[in-house]
Motif scaffolding. Structure first.
Motif, short mmCIF file in Angstrom:
data_model
loop_
_atom_site.label_atom_id
_atom_site.label_comp_id
_atom_site.label_asym_id
_atom_site.label_seq_id
_atom_site.Cartn_x
_atom_site.Cartn_y
_atom_site.Cartn_z
N UNK A 213 -37.14 10.88 -6.51
CA UNK A 213 -36.41 12.14 -6.38
C UNK A 213 -35.26 12.25 -7.37
N UNK A 214 -34.64 11.13 -7.74
CA UNK A 214 -33.58 11.21 -8.75
C UNK A 214 -34.17 11.47 -10.13
N UNK A 215 -35.34 10.94 -10.39
CA UNK A 215 -36.03 11.27 -11.64
C UNK A 215 -36.42 12.75 -11.64
N UNK A 216 -36.82 13.26 -10.49
CA UNK A 216 -37.15 14.69 -10.39
C UNK A 216 -35.94 15.55 -10.73
N UNK A 217 -34.76 15.15 -10.26
CA UNK A 217 -33.53 15.88 -10.58
C UNK A 217 -33.27 15.83 -12.08
N UNK A 218 -33.44 14.65 -12.68
CA UNK A 218 -33.25 14.51 -14.13
C UNK A 218 -34.18 15.44 -14.90
N UNK A 219 -35.46 15.47 -14.51
CA UNK A 219 -36.42 16.32 -15.21
C UNK A 219 -36.10 17.80 -15.03
N UNK A 220 -35.60 18.15 -13.86
CA UNK A 220 -35.21 19.55 -13.62
C UNK A 220 -34.06 19.95 -14.53
N UNK A 221 -33.08 19.07 -14.67
CA UNK A 221 -31.94 19.36 -15.57
C UNK A 221 -32.40 19.50 -17.01
N UNK A 222 -33.29 18.61 -17.43
CA UNK A 222 -33.81 18.70 -18.79
C UNK A 222 -34.56 20.00 -19.02
N UNK A 223 -35.34 20.40 -18.03
CA UNK A 223 -36.11 21.64 -18.14
C UNK A 223 -35.19 22.85 -18.25
N UNK A 224 -34.10 22.83 -17.49
CA UNK A 224 -33.13 23.92 -17.57
C UNK A 224 -32.46 23.95 -18.94
N UNK A 225 -32.07 22.80 -19.44
CA UNK A 225 -31.39 22.76 -20.74
C UNK A 225 -32.33 23.14 -21.88
N UNK A 226 -33.63 22.88 -21.71
CA UNK A 226 -34.60 23.23 -22.74
C UNK A 226 -35.13 24.65 -22.59
N UNK A 227 -34.52 25.42 -21.67
CA UNK A 227 -34.90 26.82 -21.45
C UNK A 227 -36.33 26.97 -20.94
N UNK A 228 -36.88 25.92 -20.36
CA UNK A 228 -38.23 26.03 -19.77
C UNK A 228 -38.20 26.79 -18.46
#
Length: 1006
Positions: A213-228
Motif C-alpha cells: 500500500x505504501x508503494x501504491x501511494x508512491x505510484x499515485x503521487x508519481x502519476x499525479x506529478x506526471x499528469x497521468x
C-alpha cells in the motif's frame, strides 16, 4: 505567442535566440516544479481492528494506546482445530491471536448497483474497498457523480486471495459462475472501483507484500506529478479468511506466540497478522488550493527500491537498500534529514533481524546534523493493531497524518525492555511510551518506512497541512440550510443520527462550513432531508428530534421517484404586491441578488427621479415614493428579475413562466421575448403613463414605446395572461402588449392551463404569496418573499421544499460569493446484509442469498442458539461449540431439502415450454419475479415491479441468462437488449404478453 509576434519580428537573431532560451528555461523549470510539487491528502477513510471504522475512531484508538488484538473469531476458522503451542507441529499454528475486522461478510450491494448474488461471489476485500473509497471521497468533499469520466486514478495494495480459495475449496467448481471472474482476481479490486465510479485514470493493484500500500501511494503521487491523472485514490486492503498463511508463517517462526508486536523490545518474537483497509484521496497541491479542499497533510516526496542481492536471504530485509531508499525519498522531497521529527517504522517485531536493522538504517540517515537534544522519534502502529500486511503502509501513513493534524504522537505499546541488539546509547532515537505533544518551532515533518517480504522497500516523507488564512464571511447569512440524503429511509435516519452525534462532539464547528460541506460534497439520493437553522447547536437539536421520530421545526423531508426532474412553473406577481424594504435582507446578504438589482438601477438611470435602491430601501419607511405607480412598477420588475436570477444561480430554472400585471413583463424578459434593458424601460414608461395620463392618450403613447422594442420568439414556454393559454409568436409583437394594457388578465385560467400540463411546483416570483388565493389548484406554492417572514427564511423554506421534492440544486452556485471551508463530516450509513458463500460438507457450496439458505436468517440462527442454551442440558464445551452445532443442524436440513428436490431439471439443456396461450401479463410478471430472485439473489419482498433491473444489480451476463431462459420458456425470440428497452418487470411483462399474443396470432393464421 501570436500577440507577441510583431515584437519578435523586430528582434535581431541574437535577441531571438536569447528569448527562445528564456522560454525554454521557463518551461523546463515548470516541468521540474511539477515533478517535485507536493501532493495534498484531501480525504481519507479506513477500517482497522478495534472498531476503528473511520479516521476519528482510529485516532482515538491510537491516542488512548488501545491494544486491538483478539483471539481468532470462529467465523474465520476453528482456532482450536489448528492451534498447537509447539512451533514445529506440521499443519498447526502456534498462536491464537490476530487483529480482525468485524462484519467482513456484510455489504450494501444495492447501493453500488450489484446484485446480492454478485456480491456474494465477490472477494470481501473488493466490497470493503468500495465502501471505504466512497467514504474517503465523501470525506474529501469529492462528489462521485462529478468524477464520472474524470482522469481519476486508482492504486491499491493487495496480497491475499483467501475468498477465491474458499470458493473453490468448499464450494466446488459447479458453483462457479460469471461473477467469479469479476469478483475474485486481484486485478478486479481496482477495476471494480474504477468501473463503479466511472473513473478513467490509471487503475492498478500493487503486490509487493507488506510494502504494497505504501508503494501504491508512491505510484499515485508519481502519476499525479506526471499528469497521468488529476486525482487519485490510493491505499490497501487485507482480509484474512483462511489459516494457510498463518500455518506457513509459523513454519518460518515469523509470528509472535502471544500475538503481540513487541517492536523494539527485548522480548520481540515476531508479528501478529491483522486485517484492515485504508484509502486516501490525493491531488496536486496547486489543484487542492485552487479548489478550496480541506488538506489533511502533504506528501513531500517518496521513493521505492529493491534489495537486489544485498540481503542475507530472499525474505530478509536489507539495511543498505533501506538507507538508499530513505536518502532518495529525502532528496525527492527537498527535505534535510535533521528536519524530520518522527518516523513511523515497519517494526515487525523481530528481535534479531528486522527491528535492529531498520533502526540502524534510519539512524544512519537521520542522524546527519541532528542535535542530541532532539532525537528522532520512532514508533509502530503494529503494536496497536498488528500487521495488516498489504494494508500496513496505509495504516502507518494514516497514523502519521492524524498525528500531524492533532499535533500529538501516540504511545508506542509493548515496549518494556529495550532490545539489546539495538545500540540505544549511540543512536539519536526515542520511542514514545506515552502520549507525546508534537511541539515544533517550524513545519512538522515526518516519514513512513516500509519494506516487504518481496524485497521491495518504500519511504514516504510527509508534512503537516499548510496554514491557510482564516476565512471570514463578507456578509454572514442569518440562516443556513443543511441537506442530507440516502437511498433508503432507514439510512437517512441513521445518517441524521450520525450527524447529531458528530455535532454533539464538535459544537465548535461553524454551521456555514457544516452546511457547505454537506450540500456540495455529497451525492444527493432519493430519500431527502433539509433543515434550516441559525447555529450548529440548533441544527443538533433538529437532527436529534428527527432521528427520534419527533416533529422538528424547520425540518423538511421527502422521497423522490425516478430520475426525471420535476417540472417547475415560475409565476411572477403583479401590482399591489410591493412594500418598502422588500428583499432588503437579500440585498444586504446575497451578492447575486444585489448584483442584478444594481444592474437594474443602472439601466433605469434617468428614467427615475430617485435611484432605485433609495426607493426600495429608504432610511425610513415614510420617505419612499414606492407606492406611486411610476416607481412601483419598475421597482417590482427589478426585484422580481433579481429574484429570478438568484434562483437561477442556484440551478432552479423554470420549464414554463407566466405573470400577472407587471409580472408578465418580467416573465417575458425571462423567456427571452425582449431584453432586460428594453423590458425594464418599457415598464418604467408604462408606470409613468398610467400615473400621469388619461386612458385615451395612454394607449397612444404606450404603443409608440412598444413599437420601439425588438421582439424575439419565446425561449421558454410562456402562458399568456391575455388568453390564459400557452402562447406562440403572438406575444412577440407590440400589438400583444398594447392589448394587454387594455384588457384584464386571466390569471386563474392561466393557472388552470398549467394544471392541465401537470405542473405541481409553482415558484412565486414576487413579494406576496399567491397560492393562498387558489385553493382549488393542486400543487405546492413556494413564495420567494413574504412580508410576514424574514426574506432569507422564506427563500430557504421554499428552496428546502424544492430540494426534498427532487429538484436538482446547484449547491456550489448557492454558496458562490461566500468563502467557506470544507470539514470532515459523517459519511454514508450503509444498509448492509450478509453476502457470503456458504460451504457445505458434500463439497457443494451455496450463496447465503440462495432461496434455501434464506430459510434460516441470521436472527433464526440466533434464536435457535438461544433456545438450546436455555435448556440447561449442555456441557460447557457443548455451549462453546453451540454456534457450530446449529450451523451443522441447518446444513443437514438443507441437504435433506436438496435430496428431496431432484436436480435433473437443473441439468436439462432446455426448459420445457408451457401453454403460452393461457398466460397473462400477471403470469409473466410472476415468472420474471422468480427469475430475478433466483438469478440475482434478491428477496421477493424487495421486488418493485416499476424499478429498473439495474437497481438490483443486473449486468450483461445475467441479462443473457434471463433472456435465454425466457426465450425457451415462452417460445418467443428474446434478445438481452430487450431488458434494456423494457428495463422493468412491469414493462417487460407487457412486452412479452404482446409478443406471445402476436406469435399465437401468426400460428393461427398459418
Amino acid at each position: 505567442m501570436a500577440e507577441y509576434s510583431p515584437k519578435v519580428d523586430q528582434l535581431n537573431s541574437s535577441q531571438r535566440l536569447l528569448l527562445a532560451l528564456k522560454e525554454a528555461r521557463a518551461k523546463l523549470e515548470a516541468v521540474e516544479r511539477s515533478k517535485s510539487e507536493p501532493i495534498a491528502i484531501v480525504g481519507a477513510s479506513c477500517r482497522f481492528p478495534g472498531k476503528a471504522n473511520n479516521p476519528e475512531a482510529f485516532w482515538q484508538l491510537l491516542r488512548n494506546g488501545v491494544d486491538a488484538i483478539t483471539e481468532v473469531p470462529p467465523q474465520r476458522w476453528d482456532i482450536d482445530a489448528y492451534y498447537d503451542p509447539e512451533p514445529d507441529t506440521p499443519g498447526k499454528i502456534y498462536t491464537r491471536f490476530g487483529g480482525f475486522l468485524e462484519d467482513v461478510d456484510q455489504f450494501d450491494p444495492q447501493f453500488f448497483g450489484m446484485s446480492p448474488r454478485t456480491a456474494a461471489m465477490s472477494d470481501p476485500q473488493q466490497r470493503l474497498l468500495l465502501q471505504v473509497s466512497w467514504e474517503a471521497l465523501e470525506n474529501a468533499g469529492q462528489v462521485p457523480e462529478r468524477l464520472s469520466g474524470s482522469q481519476t486514478g486508482v492504486f491499491v495494495g493487495i496480497t491475499t486471495n483467501d475468498y477465491a480459495r474458499l470458493l473453490l475449496q468448499d464450494g466446488g467448481l459447479s458453483q462457479i459462475d460469471a461473477n467469479y471472474i469479476t469478483g475474485n482476481p486481484l486485478n478486479t479490486v481496482a477495476g471494480r472501483l474504477s468501473y463503479t465510479l466511472g473513473l478513467q485514470g490509471p487503475s492498478l493493484v500493487v503486490d509487493t507484500a507488506c510494502s504494497s500500500s505504501l508503494v501504491a501511494v508512491h505510484l499515485a503521487c508519481q502519476s499525479l506529478r506526471n499528469q497521468e491523472c488529476d486525482r487519485a485514490l490510493a491505499g490497501g486492503v487485507n482480509v484474512i479468511l483462511s489459516p494457510e498463511g498463518a500455518v506457513a508463517l509459523c513454519r518460518t517462526r515469523m509470528m509472535s506466540q502471544d500475538g503481540r508486536c513487541k517492536t523494539f523490545d527485548a522480548n520481540a518474537d515476531g508479528f501478529v497478522r491483522s486485517e484492515g483497509c485504508g484509502v486516501i484521496v490525493l491531488k496536486r497541491l496547486s489543484d487542492a488550493l485552487a479548489d478550496g479542499d480541506n488538506i489533511l497533510a502533504l506528501i513531500r516526496g517518496s521513493a521505492v527500491n529493491h534489495n537486489g542481492g544485498s540481503s542475507s536471504s530472499f525474505l530478509a530485509p536489507s539495511g543498505v537498500s533501506q538507507q538508499a531508499v530513505i536518502r532518495k525519498a529525502l532528496e525527492n522531497s527537498g527535505v534535510k534529514p535533521a528536519d524530520i521529527d518522527y518516523v513511523e517504522v515497519q517494526g515487525t517485531g523481530t528481535a534479531l533481524g528486522g527491528d535492529p536493522l531498520e533502526v540502524a538504517a534510519l539512524a544512519a540517515v537521520y542522524s546527519q546534523d541532528r542535535p542530541r537534544e532532539r532525537p528522532l522519534v520512532i514508533g509502530s502502529v503494529k503494536t496497536n493493531i498488528g500487521h495488516p500486511e498489504s494494508a500496513a503502509g496505509i495504516a502507518a501513513l494514516l497514523k502519521v497524518v492524524l498525528s500531524l493534524q492533532n499535533k500529538e504522537i501516540p504511545p508506542h505499546l509493548n515496549f518494556k525492555q529495550p532490545n539489546p541488539h539495538i545500540n540505544w546509547d549511540k543512536l539519536p532515537v526515542k520511542v514514545p511510551t506515552e502520549l507525546m505533544p508534537w511541539s515544533s518551532d517550524s513545519r512538522r515533518l515526518a516519514a513512513v518506512n516500509s519494506y516487504g517480504a518481496s524485497g521491495t522497500n518504500a519511504h514516504v516523507v510527509l508534512e503537516e497541512a499548510p496554514v491557510l488564512e482564516t476565512i471570514t464571511e463578507s456578509a454572514e447569512r442569518p440562516l443556513h440550510l443543511l441537506t442530507l440524503s440516502a437511498k433508503t429511509d432507514v439510512a437517512l435516519k441513521q445518517l441524521a443520527k450520525k450527524y447529531e452525534s458528530h455535532l454533539a462532539a464538535h459544537p465548535e464547528l461553524p454551521i456555514q462550513n457544516i452546511c457547505f460541506t454537506a450540500n456540495t460534497g455529497r451525492l444527493h439520493f432519493e430519500h431527502r432531508l433539509s433543515a434550516i437553522a441559525t447555529s450548529s447547536v440548533q441544527l443538533h437539536q433538529q437532527l436529534a428530534a428527527f432521528a427520534a421520530g419527533q416533529q422538528a421545526t424547520a425540518v423538511f423531508q421527502g422521497q423522490i421517484e425516478g430520475n426525471s426532474q420535476p417540472k417547475i412553473a415560475f409565476v411572477f406577481a403583479g401590482e399591489e404586491s410591493q412594500y418598502v424594504n422588500m428583499g432588503r435582507q437579500l440585498y444586504e446578504t446575497q451578492p447575486e441578488f444585489r448584483k442584478w438589482l444594481e444592474r437594474c438601477e443602472n439601466i433605469l438611470g434617468s428614467e427615475l427621479k430617485q435611484p432605485l435602491i433609495e426607493i426600495l430601501y429608504p432610511q425610513t419607511r415614510t420617505n419612499s415614493p414606492l407606492n406611486e405607480t411610476s416607481y412601483s412598477q419598475p421597482a417590482l420588475f427589478a426585484v422580481e428579475y433579481a429574484l429570478f436570477q438568484l434562483w437561477k444561480s442556484w440551478g432552479i430554472e423554470p420549464s414554463v413562466v407566466m405573470g400577472h400585471g407587471v409580472g408578465e413583463y418580467v416573465a417575458a424578459c425571462v423567456a427571452g421575448i425582449f431584453t432586460l434593458e428594453e423590458g425594464l424601460q418599457l415598464v418604467a414608461q408604462r408606470g409613468r403613463l398610467l400615473e400621469t395620463l388619461s386612458s385615451e392618450s395612454i394607449l397612444e403613447k404606450f404603443q409608440q414605446a412598444a413599437e420601439a422594442v425588438t421582439y424575439y420568439k419565446p425561449q421558454i414556454a410562456f402562458v399568456s395572461s391575455l388568453t390564459g393559454e400557452l402562447a406562440t409568436n403572438e406575444v412577440s409583437t407590440p400589438e400583444y402588449w398594447c392589448d394587454r394594457l387594455q384588457q384584464p388578465g386571466k390569471f386563474a385560467a392561466s393557472i388552470q392551463t398549467l394544471a392541465r400540463q401537470e405542473y405541481k411546483l409553482f415558484v412565486e416570483i414576487g413579494c406576496q404569496p399567491l397560492g393562498n388565493n387558489l385553493p382549488d389548484i393542486e400543487g405546492v406554492w413556494l413564495p420567494s418573499l413574504n412580508p410576514e417572514k424574514e426574506d432569507w427564511q422564506q427563500l430557504l423554506e421554499s428552496l428546502a421544499t424544492l430540494y426534498v421534492g427532487g429538484v436538482r440544486v446547484d449547491w456550489l452556485g448557492f454558496d458562490r460569493g461566500y468563502l467557506h471551508q470544507r470539514l470532515p463530516l459523517p459519511t454514508y450509513s450503509w444498509q448492509q446484509q450478509r453476502c457470503w458463500f456458504e460451504p457445505t460438507k458434500n463439497g457443494r457450496g451455496k450463496l447465503e442469498n440462495s432461496s434455501i439458505a434464506n430459510l434460516f436468517s441470521q436472527s433464526d440462527r440466533q434464536q435457535l442458539v438461544n433456545q438450546l442454551e436455555n435448556t440447561g442440558e449442555l456441557t460447557k464445551d457443548e455451549l462453546r461449540l453451540l454456534p457450530r452445532i446449529v450451523e451443522f443442524l441447518i446444513e443437514q436440513f438443507q441437504q435433506e431439502i436438496e435430496v428431496s428436490q431432484p436436480h435433473e431439471k437443473i441439468e436439462q439443456t432446455s426448459i420445457p415450454q408451457v401453454d403460452v396461450s393461457t398466460l397473462t401479463a400477471a403470469d409473466i410478471q410472476v415468472w420474471l419475479v422468480n427469475k430475478v430472485v433466483n438469478e440475482l439473489g434478491v428477496k421477493s419482498e424487495d421486488i418493485n415491479l416499476q424499478a429498473p433491473f439495474d437497481s438490483y444489480g443486473l449486468d450483461s451476463v445475467l441479462a443473457i441468462g434471463i433472456a435465454s431462459a425466457g426465450e425457451q420458456y415462452f417460445g418467443v425470440k428474446l434478445s438481452p437488449l430487450v431488458l434494456v428497452h423494457y428495463p422493468t418487470i412491469e414493462s417487460l411483462s407487457h412486452y412479452l404478453a404482446q409478443e406471445i399474443a402476436a406469435s399465437e396470432s401468426e400460428m393461427f393464421e398459418i
